[in-house]
Design a protein around this motif. Structure first.
Motif, PDB file in Angstrom:
ATOM      1  N   ASN A  65     -57.242  35.690  65.291  1.00 59.04           N
ATOM      2  CA  ASN A  65     -58.349  35.177  66.106  1.00 59.04           C
ATOM      3  C   ASN A  65     -58.430  33.653  66.149  1.00 59.04           C
ATOM      4  O   ASN A  65     -59.281  33.103  66.849  1.00 59.04           O
ATOM      5  CB  ASN A  65     -59.678  35.734  65.590  1.00 59.04           C
ATOM      6  N   LEU A  66     -57.559  32.967  65.433  1.00 55.84           N
ATOM      7  CA  LEU A  66     -57.643  31.507  65.341  1.00 55.84           C
ATOM      8  C   LEU A  66     -57.311  30.789  66.658  1.00 55.84           C
ATOM      9  O   LEU A  66     -58.119  29.998  67.144  1.00 55.84           O
ATOM     10  CB  LEU A  66     -56.741  31.008  64.208  1.00 55.84           C
ATOM     11  N   PRO A  67     -56.157  31.020  67.263  1.00 59.66           N
ATOM     12  CA  PRO A  67     -55.841  30.253  68.479  1.00 59.66           C
ATOM     13  C   PRO A  67     -56.530  30.823  69.716  1.00 59.66           C
ATOM     14  O   PRO A  67     -56.634  32.052  69.865  1.00 59.66           O
ATOM     15  CB  PRO A  67     -54.319  30.378  68.603  1.00 59.66           C
ATOM     16  N   PRO A  68     -56.989  29.970  70.614  1.00 59.01           N
ATOM     17  CA  PRO A  68     -57.693  30.453  71.805  1.00 59.01           C
ATOM     18  C   PRO A  68     -56.840  31.363  72.700  1.00 59.01           C
ATOM     19  O   PRO A  68     -57.359  32.259  73.348  1.00 59.01           O
ATOM     20  CB  PRO A  68     -58.080  29.182  72.560  1.00 59.01           C
ATOM     21  N   HIS A  69     -55.523  31.154  72.702  1.00 64.48           N
ATOM     22  CA  HIS A  69     -54.642  31.995  73.523  1.00 64.48           C
ATOM     23  C   HIS A  69     -53.974  33.089  72.704  1.00 64.48           C
ATOM     24  O   HIS A  69     -53.042  33.746  73.184  1.00 64.48           O
ATOM     25  CB  HIS A  69     -53.596  31.135  74.236  1.00 64.48           C
ATOM     26  N   GLY A  70     -54.422  33.284  71.487  1.00 66.33           N
ATOM     27  CA  GLY A  70     -53.945  34.378  70.657  1.00 66.33           C
ATOM     28  C   GLY A  70     -52.606  34.121  69.995  1.00 66.33           C
ATOM     29  O   GLY A  70     -52.095  33.005  69.960  1.00 66.33           O
ATOM     30  N   CYS A  71     -52.064  35.201  69.468  1.00 69.23           N
ATOM     31  CA  CYS A  71     -50.771  35.187  68.795  1.00 69.23           C
ATOM     32  C   CYS A  71     -49.813  36.021  69.636  1.00 69.23           C
ATOM     33  O   CYS A  71     -50.087  37.196  69.925  1.00 69.23           O
ATOM     34  CB  CYS A  71     -50.892  35.783  67.396  1.00 69.23           C
ATOM     35  N   VAL A  72     -48.707  35.422  70.039  1.00 71.04           N
ATOM     36  CA  VAL A  72     -47.735  36.081  70.911  1.00 71.04           C
ATOM     37  C   VAL A  72     -46.473  36.344  70.102  1.00 71.04           C
ATOM     38  O   VAL A  72     -45.930  35.438  69.469  1.00 71.04           O
ATOM     39  CB  VAL A  72     -47.426  35.210  72.145  1.00 71.04           C
ATOM     40  N   ASN A  73     -46.028  37.591  70.127  1.00 70.53           N
ATOM     41  CA  ASN A  73     -44.907  38.016  69.310  1.00 70.53           C
ATOM     42  C   ASN A  73     -43.713  38.412  70.174  1.00 70.53           C
ATOM     43  O   ASN A  73     -43.886  39.038  71.221  1.00 70.53           O
ATOM     44  CB  ASN A  73     -45.329  39.215  68.452  1.00 70.53           C
ATOM     45  N   VAL A  86     -36.034  43.739  74.361  1.00 70.42           N
ATOM     46  CA  VAL A  86     -36.942  42.806  73.720  1.00 70.42           C
ATOM     47  C   VAL A  86     -38.283  42.879  74.433  1.00 70.42           C
ATOM     48  O   VAL A  86     -38.330  43.068  75.651  1.00 70.42           O
ATOM     49  CB  VAL A  86     -36.368  41.367  73.721  1.00 70.42           C
ATOM     50  N   ALA A  87     -39.355  42.780  73.670  1.00 71.68           N
ATOM     51  CA  ALA A  87     -40.707  42.813  74.233  1.00 71.68           C
ATOM     52  C   ALA A  87     -41.462  41.572  73.764  1.00 71.68           C
ATOM     53  O   ALA A  87     -41.314  41.138  72.627  1.00 71.68           O
ATOM     54  CB  ALA A  87     -41.447  44.066  73.771  1.00 71.68           C
ATOM     55  N   VAL A  88     -42.255  41.008  74.663  1.00 67.07           N
ATOM     56  CA  VAL A  88     -43.145  39.901  74.323  1.00 67.07           C
ATOM     57  C   VAL A  88     -44.554  40.418  74.527  1.00 67.07           C
ATOM     58  O   VAL A  88     -44.889  40.920  75.608  1.00 67.07           O
ATOM     59  CB  VAL A  88     -42.880  38.663  75.210  1.00 67.07           C
ATOM     60  N   PHE A  89     -45.375  40.329  73.486  1.00 72.39           N
ATOM     61  CA  PHE A  89     -46.717  40.903  73.567  1.00 72.39           C
ATOM     62  C   PHE A  89     -47.701  40.122  72.714  1.00 72.39           C
ATOM     63  O   PHE A  89     -47.311  39.350  71.845  1.00 72.39           O
ATOM     64  CB  PHE A  89     -46.694  42.380  73.153  1.00 72.39           C
ATOM     65  N   ARG A  90     -48.984  40.356  73.001  1.00 70.50           N
ATOM     66  CA  ARG A  90     -50.055  39.713  72.225  1.00 70.50           C
ATOM     67  C   ARG A  90     -50.372  40.592  71.025  1.00 70.50           C
ATOM     68  O   ARG A  90     -50.624  41.792  71.173  1.00 70.50           O
ATOM     69  CB  ARG A  90     -51.299  39.521  73.083  1.00 70.50           C
ATOM     70  N   LEU A  91     -50.364  39.980  69.852  1.00 72.34           N
ATOM     71  CA  LEU A  91     -50.654  40.726  68.630  1.00 72.34           C
ATOM     72  C   LEU A  91     -52.122  41.096  68.545  1.00 72.34           C
ATOM     73  O   LEU A  91     -52.996  40.335  68.956  1.00 72.34           O
ATOM     74  CB  LEU A  91     -50.303  39.889  67.403  1.00 72.34           C
ATOM     75  N   ASN A  92     -52.349  42.272  67.989  1.00 71.39           N
ATOM     76  CA  ASN A  92     -53.685  42.672  67.591  1.00 71.39           C
ATOM     77  C   ASN A  92     -53.586  43.175  66.154  1.00 71.39           C
ATOM     78  O   ASN A  92     -52.570  42.958  65.507  1.00 71.39           O
ATOM     79  CB  ASN A  92     -54.294  43.690  68.572  1.00 71.39           C
ATOM     80  N   GLU A  93     -54.596  43.865  65.668  1.00 72.48           N
ATOM     81  CA  GLU A  93     -54.603  44.252  64.255  1.00 72.48           C
ATOM     82  C   GLU A  93     -53.666  45.408  63.923  1.00 72.48           C
ATOM     83  O   GLU A  93     -53.408  45.675  62.760  1.00 72.48           O
ATOM     84  CB  GLU A  93     -56.029  44.574  63.804  1.00 72.48           C
ATOM     85  N   GLY A  94     -53.135  46.106  64.917  1.00 75.65           N
ATOM     86  CA  GLY A  94     -52.176  47.171  64.648  1.00 75.65           C
ATOM     87  C   GLY A  94     -50.788  46.597  64.417  1.00 75.65           C
ATOM     88  O   GLY A  94     -50.562  45.397  64.508  1.00 75.65           O
TER      89      GLY A  94
END
Length: 161
Positions: A98-106, A134-142
């Motif tokens: 939750n720290l960066p405004p644009h999230g964490c991208v993996n 390869v996949a680029v996605f926004r991380l969540n808690e899962g």
């Protein structure tokens, strides 16, 4: 954008290089701690950490990231707009997600959701798959469960290992 990069193995270095070559700023690099390697069991940095040191990038190698107030404070001071992750090797806690405004991208080396978690390329080969990717996605808690932005398929050939 102000980017914090998190990664450890050699497969993550090209992504860090690409960010450095862009118009964005690498505010810091987070990698796994150095580990004993070789016959002498000398402490050896992960390839991402070695690259960061060679290029004078601020480097953080915390032993743990969960319940680590000092590390969270260090990350917060970097003011990342986004955190880019490629094979870092640890699950990020909610406070970091939750720290960066644009999230964490993996960047994940499989076609999600087929192989979540560690060793997706290895499992594709072991299971005899005809393609991976390869996949680029926004991380969540899962574990590798956030919304996918883009995926690219790659055929697996008989000689691939």
């Amino acid at each position: 954008m102000n980017i914090v990069f998190m990664g450890s193995p050699a497969i993550a270095v090209p992504s860090l290089k690409a960010i450095l070559a862009s118009n964005h700023k690498v505010a810091g690099v987070v990698s796994q701690p150095d580990k004993p390697a070789g016959r002498g069991r000398d402490l050896t940095p992960p390839p991402v950490a070695a690259f960061a040191k060679e290029h004078g990038l601020p480097l953080f190698q915390p032993d743990k990231i969960r319940s680590n107030a000092e590390f969270l404070e260090q990350l917060t001071r970097l003011k990342p707009d986004v955190i880019a992750i490629v094979a870092y090797g640890k699950i990020l806690p909610k406070e970091i997600l939750n720290l960066p405004p644009h999230g964490c991208v993996n960047v994940h080396f499989s076609l999600l959701p087929k192989y979540r978690g560690a060793a997706p390329l290895q499992w594709a080969l072991i299971n005899g798959d005809e393609e991976t990717g390869v996949a680029v996605f926004r991380l969540n808690e899962g574990v590798d469960t956030g919304p996918v932005f883009v995926q690219r398929k790659v055929m697996i050939h008989d000689e691939d290992n």
